[in-house]
Design an enzyme around this catalytic site. Structure first.
Site, PDB file in Angstrom:
ATOM      1  N   ASP A   8      22.888  46.123  46.130  1.00 43.12           N
ATOM      2  CA  ASP A   8      21.781  47.015  46.463  1.00 43.12           C
ATOM      3  C   ASP A   8      20.577  46.853  45.525  1.00 43.12           C
ATOM      4  O   ASP A   8      20.675  47.110  44.325  1.00 43.12           O
ATOM      5  CB  ASP A   8      22.223  48.472  46.385  1.00 43.12           C
ATOM      6  CG  ASP A   8      23.467  48.766  47.207  1.00 43.12           C
ATOM      7  OD1 ASP A   8      24.381  47.924  47.206  1.00 43.12           O
ATOM      8  OD2 ASP A   8      23.538  49.834  47.830  1.00 43.12           O
ATOM      9  N   GLU A  39      18.623  48.116  50.912  1.00 47.09           N
ATOM     10  CA  GLU A  39      18.353  49.440  51.469  1.00 47.09           C
ATOM     11  C   GLU A  39      17.725  50.426  50.490  1.00 47.09           C
ATOM     12  O   GLU A  39      17.223  51.455  50.906  1.00 47.09           O
ATOM     13  CB  GLU A  39      19.643  50.015  52.071  1.00 47.09           C
ATOM     14  CG  GLU A  39      20.645  50.520  51.070  1.00 47.09           C
ATOM     15  CD  GLU A  39      20.983  51.977  51.309  1.00 47.09           C
ATOM     16  OE1 GLU A  39      20.680  52.487  52.399  1.00 47.09           O
ATOM     17  OE2 GLU A  39      21.507  52.601  50.383  1.00 47.09           O
ATOM     18  N   ASN A  67      22.723  53.622  54.346  1.00 43.48           N
ATOM     19  CA  ASN A  67      22.426  55.000  54.746  1.00 43.48           C
ATOM     20  C   ASN A  67      20.951  55.365  54.595  1.00 43.48           C
ATOM     21  O   ASN A  67      20.513  56.377  55.138  1.00 43.48           O
ATOM     22  CB  ASN A  67      23.279  55.989  53.943  1.00 43.48           C
ATOM     23  CG  ASN A  67      23.070  55.874  52.447  1.00 43.48           C
ATOM     24  OD1 ASN A  67      23.241  54.816  51.862  1.00 43.48           O
ATOM     25  ND2 ASN A  67      22.693  56.982  51.819  1.00 43.48           N
ATOM     26  N   HIS A  68      20.162  54.553  53.900  1.00 41.21           N
ATOM     27  CA  HIS A  68      18.718  54.791  53.808  1.00 41.21           C
ATOM     28  C   HIS A  68      17.931  53.891  54.759  1.00 41.21           C
ATOM     29  O   HIS A  68      16.715  53.703  54.581  1.00 41.21           O
ATOM     30  CB  HIS A  68      18.235  54.561  52.367  1.00 41.21           C
ATOM     31  CG  HIS A  68      18.694  55.608  51.399  1.00 41.21           C
ATOM     32  ND1 HIS A  68      18.345  56.941  51.516  1.00 41.21           N
ATOM     33  CD2 HIS A  68      19.497  55.529  50.299  1.00 41.21           C
ATOM     34  CE1 HIS A  68      18.899  57.631  50.533  1.00 41.21           C
ATOM     35  NE2 HIS A  68      19.606  56.791  49.784  1.00 41.21           N
ATOM     36  N   HIS A 150      28.990  49.368  53.767  1.00 35.98           N
ATOM     37  CA  HIS A 150      28.212  50.282  52.939  1.00 35.98           C
ATOM     38  C   HIS A 150      28.884  51.651  52.990  1.00 35.98           C
ATOM     39  O   HIS A 150      28.707  52.418  53.948  1.00 35.98           O
ATOM     40  CB  HIS A 150      26.779  50.348  53.486  1.00 35.98           C
ATOM     41  CG  HIS A 150      25.789  50.902  52.510  1.00 35.98           C
ATOM     42  ND1 HIS A 150      25.249  50.155  51.479  1.00 35.98           N
ATOM     43  CD2 HIS A 150      25.223  52.131  52.405  1.00 35.98           C
ATOM     44  CE1 HIS A 150      24.398  50.887  50.792  1.00 35.98           C
ATOM     45  NE2 HIS A 150      24.375  52.093  51.322  1.00 35.98           N
ATOM     46  N   HIS A 175      26.845  50.282  48.108  1.00 28.84           N
ATOM     47  CA  HIS A 175      26.446  51.693  48.098  1.00 28.84           C
ATOM     48  C   HIS A 175      26.716  52.399  46.784  1.00 28.84           C
ATOM     49  O   HIS A 175      25.898  53.217  46.354  1.00 28.84           O
ATOM     50  CB  HIS A 175      27.106  52.490  49.229  1.00 28.84           C
ATOM     51  CG  HIS A 175      26.758  53.958  49.217  1.00 28.84           C
ATOM     52  ND1 HIS A 175      25.465  54.410  49.422  1.00 28.84           N
ATOM     53  CD2 HIS A 175      27.510  55.069  49.018  1.00 28.84           C
ATOM     54  CE1 HIS A 175      25.463  55.733  49.371  1.00 28.84           C
ATOM     55  NE2 HIS A 175      26.675  56.147  49.110  1.00 28.84           N
ATOM     56  N   HIS A 177      26.917  51.190  43.710  1.00 23.81           N
ATOM     57  CA  HIS A 177      26.050  50.655  42.652  1.00 23.81           C
ATOM     58  C   HIS A 177      26.761  50.208  41.385  1.00 23.81           C
ATOM     59  O   HIS A 177      26.096  49.791  40.437  1.00 23.81           O
ATOM     60  CB  HIS A 177      24.962  51.673  42.282  1.00 23.81           C
ATOM     61  CG  HIS A 177      23.899  51.818  43.319  1.00 23.81           C
ATOM     62  ND1 HIS A 177      22.625  52.279  43.026  1.00 23.81           N
ATOM     63  CD2 HIS A 177      23.893  51.555  44.647  1.00 23.81           C
ATOM     64  CE1 HIS A 177      21.895  52.314  44.135  1.00 23.81           C
ATOM     65  NE2 HIS A 177      22.654  51.865  45.132  1.00 23.81           N
TER      66      HIS A 177
END
Length: 261
Positions: A8, A39, A67-68, A150, A175, A177
């Protein structure tokens, strides 16, 4: 077939890390395909055309989301006009913009890249297990298959990987991180990593300023997270060799782990 997958991209510092380090990673490993999860590229929430193009210019072939995915206004047009930008395939609705899978020709082979999103502790999307089954029916035989899952829960990531074991070549989580230390090949041959990690600040917490995160835990009050764009950059990635016997290794570049060329 060799793939480099980058975790990410978090904010402007994550973009700097990709621009700085991705060409060096590619020069070291010589992948046939490079995939980047973008994302969080625009200030931690979503992606704009400028970041999408910059990630491609840095060396990515395909950019995945999560999700973003819908946080920026122009993403619908981006998804509609670029087959190398993927959003999670299990977003509900028949008219959802974009796609969650792309099949790329790589020399004499084909690679299917699938983007899925988990449901545990996240938004209630369509069932990623069911959608994975549906997508696999569309993939031609002898095609290599890579899945960016994700998701929040490590158990859900592991469950999907085991569910798809032997049917796809790799399942790599995004997701959360933080790069996990469990890169391995499952019993039926699928390479799996719970989370590849992120590209962003090495000094923050999950890419945001440590002070804002600490304040939230101290006060239990809603505190606005700020991206730590002035920290030291890091990039987290994995390298996959998808052959008769698949192989996966993790990598990271940060102040404590400089690039070993």
């Amino acid at each position: 077939m060799r793939i480099v997958f980058v975790g990410d991209v978090m904010g402007e510092i994550g973009m700097r890390a990709v621009k700085m380090y991705l060409p060096l990673i590619k020069a070291k490993f010589h992948p046939q395909v490079t995939i980047v999860n973008g994302e969080n590229a625009d200030n931690g929430r979503g992606i704009k055309a400028t970041q999408f193009k910059a990630i491609l210019q840095a060396g990515a072939d395909v950019v995945t989301l999560g999700n973003h995915a819908w946080d920026k206004r122009d993403v619908n047009e981006l998804l509609a006009t670029n087959d190398n930008l993927l959003r999670p395939a299990n977003y509900p609705g028949k008219n959802t913009p974009g796609q969650g899978m792309v099949i790329k020709k790589v020399n004499q082979q084909q690679l299917a890249i699938i983007n899925l999103q988990g449901r545990a502790l996240m938004n209630p999307l369509d069932d990623p297990f069911m959608i994975a089954d549906q997508l696999l029916q569309q993939v031609p035989k002898e095609t290599k298959i890579f899945v960016d899952f994700h998701a929040e829960a490590t158990s859900e990531k592991g469950a999907l990987a085991h569910y798809l074991d032997g049917r796809v070549d790799a399942v790599v989580g995004t997701h959360t991180h933080v790069q996990t230390n469990d890169a391995h090949v499952l019993p039926k041959g699928t390479a799996f990593l719970t989370d590849v990690g992120m590209s962003g600040s090495y000094d923050g917490i999950l890419g945001v300023k440590a002070s804002s995160s600490v304040q939230r835990f101290l006060t239990q009050q809603p505190t606005r997270y700020e991206i730590d764009d002035n920290g030291r950059p890091q990039i987290n990635y994995c390298v996959l060799d998808l052959e008769t016997h698949n192989h996966i290794q993790v990598g990271q570049i940060n102040p404590d782990h400089p690039l070993d060329v």
